[in-house]
Every structure is written in structure tokens, then in C-alpha cells.
Design a protein around this motif. Structure first.
Motif, short mmCIF file in Angstrom:
data_model
loop_
_atom_site.label_atom_id
_atom_site.label_comp_id
_atom_site.label_asym_id
_atom_site.label_seq_id
_atom_site.Cartn_x
_atom_site.Cartn_y
_atom_site.Cartn_z
N SER A 43 0.82 -1.20 0.00
CA SER A 43 0.00 0.00 0.00
C SER A 43 0.86 1.26 0.00
O SER A 43 0.58 2.23 -0.72
CB SER A 43 -0.93 -0.01 1.21
OG SER A 43 -1.67 1.17 1.28
N ARG A 44 1.92 1.24 0.80
CA ARG A 44 2.83 2.40 0.84
C ARG A 44 3.51 2.61 -0.51
O ARG A 44 3.62 3.73 -1.00
CB ARG A 44 3.88 2.22 1.92
CG ARG A 44 3.38 2.46 3.30
CD ARG A 44 4.52 2.33 4.29
NE ARG A 44 4.04 2.50 5.65
CZ ARG A 44 4.73 2.18 6.71
NH1 ARG A 44 5.95 1.67 6.60
NH2 ARG A 44 4.24 2.36 7.91
N ALA A 45 3.99 1.50 -1.11
CA ALA A 45 4.67 1.60 -2.40
C ALA A 45 3.72 2.10 -3.46
O ALA A 45 4.08 2.95 -4.29
CB ALA A 45 5.24 0.24 -2.79
N LYS A 46 2.50 1.59 -3.45
CA LYS A 46 1.50 2.04 -4.42
C LYS A 46 1.19 3.52 -4.22
O LYS A 46 1.04 4.26 -5.19
CB LYS A 46 0.23 1.21 -4.29
CG LYS A 46 -0.78 1.49 -5.35
CD LYS A 46 -1.98 0.56 -5.22
CE LYS A 46 -3.03 0.90 -6.27
NZ LYS A 46 -4.21 0.05 -6.16
N GLY A 47 1.13 3.96 -2.98
CA GLY A 47 0.86 5.35 -2.69
C GLY A 47 1.94 6.29 -3.21
O GLY A 47 1.68 7.46 -3.48
N ILE A 48 3.14 5.78 -3.35
CA ILE A 48 4.25 6.60 -3.85
C ILE A 48 4.09 6.86 -5.35
O ILE A 48 4.40 7.95 -5.82
CB ILE A 48 5.60 5.92 -3.56
CG1 ILE A 48 5.86 5.93 -2.05
CG2 ILE A 48 6.74 6.59 -4.31
CD1 ILE A 48 7.07 5.13 -1.62
N ALA A 64 11.90 6.19 -10.56
CA ALA A 64 12.08 4.76 -10.26
C ALA A 64 12.65 4.03 -11.47
O ALA A 64 13.55 3.17 -11.34
CB ALA A 64 10.76 4.13 -9.83
N GLY A 65 12.15 4.37 -12.66
CA GLY A 65 12.67 3.75 -13.88
C GLY A 65 14.13 4.10 -14.12
O GLY A 65 14.93 3.26 -14.51
N GLY A 66 14.48 5.35 -13.86
CA GLY A 66 15.87 5.77 -14.01
C GLY A 66 16.80 5.05 -13.05
O GLY A 66 17.90 4.62 -13.42
N VAL A 67 16.35 4.90 -11.82
CA VAL A 67 17.15 4.18 -10.82
C VAL A 67 17.32 2.72 -11.23
O VAL A 67 18.42 2.16 -11.16
CB VAL A 67 16.52 4.29 -9.41
CG1 VAL A 67 17.18 3.35 -8.43
CG2 VAL A 67 16.61 5.73 -8.92
N ALA A 68 16.24 2.09 -11.69
CA ALA A 68 16.31 0.70 -12.13
C ALA A 68 17.24 0.55 -13.33
O ALA A 68 18.05 -0.39 -13.38
CB ALA A 68 14.91 0.19 -12.47
N LEU A 69 17.15 1.46 -14.27
CA LEU A 69 18.01 1.42 -15.45
C LEU A 69 19.48 1.60 -15.06
O LEU A 69 20.35 0.89 -15.56
CB LEU A 69 17.59 2.50 -16.45
CG LEU A 69 18.32 2.51 -17.79
CD1 LEU A 69 18.12 1.20 -18.51
CD2 LEU A 69 17.82 3.67 -18.63
N ALA A 70 19.75 2.52 -14.15
CA ALA A 70 21.12 2.73 -13.68
C ALA A 70 21.65 1.48 -12.99
O ALA A 70 22.81 1.08 -13.18
CB ALA A 70 21.18 3.93 -12.74
N PHE A 71 20.81 0.84 -12.19
CA PHE A 71 21.22 -0.40 -11.51
C PHE A 71 21.58 -1.48 -12.52
O PHE A 71 22.61 -2.13 -12.40
CB PHE A 71 20.11 -0.87 -10.57
CG PHE A 71 20.42 -2.16 -9.88
CD1 PHE A 71 21.31 -2.20 -8.82
CD2 PHE A 71 19.83 -3.34 -10.31
CE1 PHE A 71 21.60 -3.39 -8.18
CE2 PHE A 71 20.13 -4.54 -9.68
CZ PHE A 71 21.02 -4.56 -8.61
N VAL A 72 20.72 -1.67 -13.52
CA VAL A 72 20.99 -2.68 -14.55
C VAL A 72 22.28 -2.34 -15.29
O VAL A 72 23.11 -3.22 -15.55
CB VAL A 72 19.79 -2.79 -15.53
CG1 VAL A 72 20.15 -3.62 -16.75
CG2 VAL A 72 18.59 -3.38 -14.81
#
Length: 81
Positions: A43-48, A64-72
């Protein structure tokens, strides 16, 4: 305060304390149950990332997508270097 001459009152007081303790323990168990902890985190994650009307918060999704892309990128780069 219960006097020494009233064991029935003392017994009733102990029983009341036991019942209150049982209620408290049940409430704590409910709060820390894995299913409830996971639901609260979801619920908290969805609220973000989701507005109250159900639309996505595009700025948060982009971050969030940018962070995920940087991690990959880092994982792939480290694997091949």
C-alpha cells in the motif's frame, strides 16, 4: 489497592490483567503478521507512484525507472569489465 483479607478481589484483578494482556498480545500479533506487513508495504509503495484517482505519478515512475536502469547498467558493466 487490594487488602490481604480479600483474595477474591485480588483474583479478579489478576484475571482482568490477564485478559488485557491477551488483547494486547493479539493486537501485536496482528500487526506483525507477515501477510499484514506485506499488505502495508504494498500500500505504501503504491501510494508513492499512484495518485488517489488511480493515475500514475509520472515523475515518481520516471525516477524509479531511471534508478532501475542505472542499476541494470552498473550490473552489466561490472560483469563485462
Amino acid at each position: 489497592m487490594v487488602g490481604r483479607s480479600d483474595p477474591d478481589a485480588l483474583e479478579a484483578q489478576i484475571e482482568t490483567a490477564r485478559e488485557q494482556l491477551a488483547v494486547t498480545i493479539d493486537a501485536i500479533a496482528e500487526r506483525v503478521a507477515p501477510k499484514n506487513v506485506a499488505a502495508k508495504a504494498k500500500s505504501r509503495a503504491k501510494g508513492i507512484v499512484v495518485n488517489p484517482d488511480g493515475s500514475l505519478k509520472t515523475d515518481k515512475v520516471a525516477i524509479a525507472g531511471g534508478v532501475a536502469l542505472a542499476f541494470v547498467f552498473v550490473v552489466v558493466w561490472r560483469r563485462f569489465h
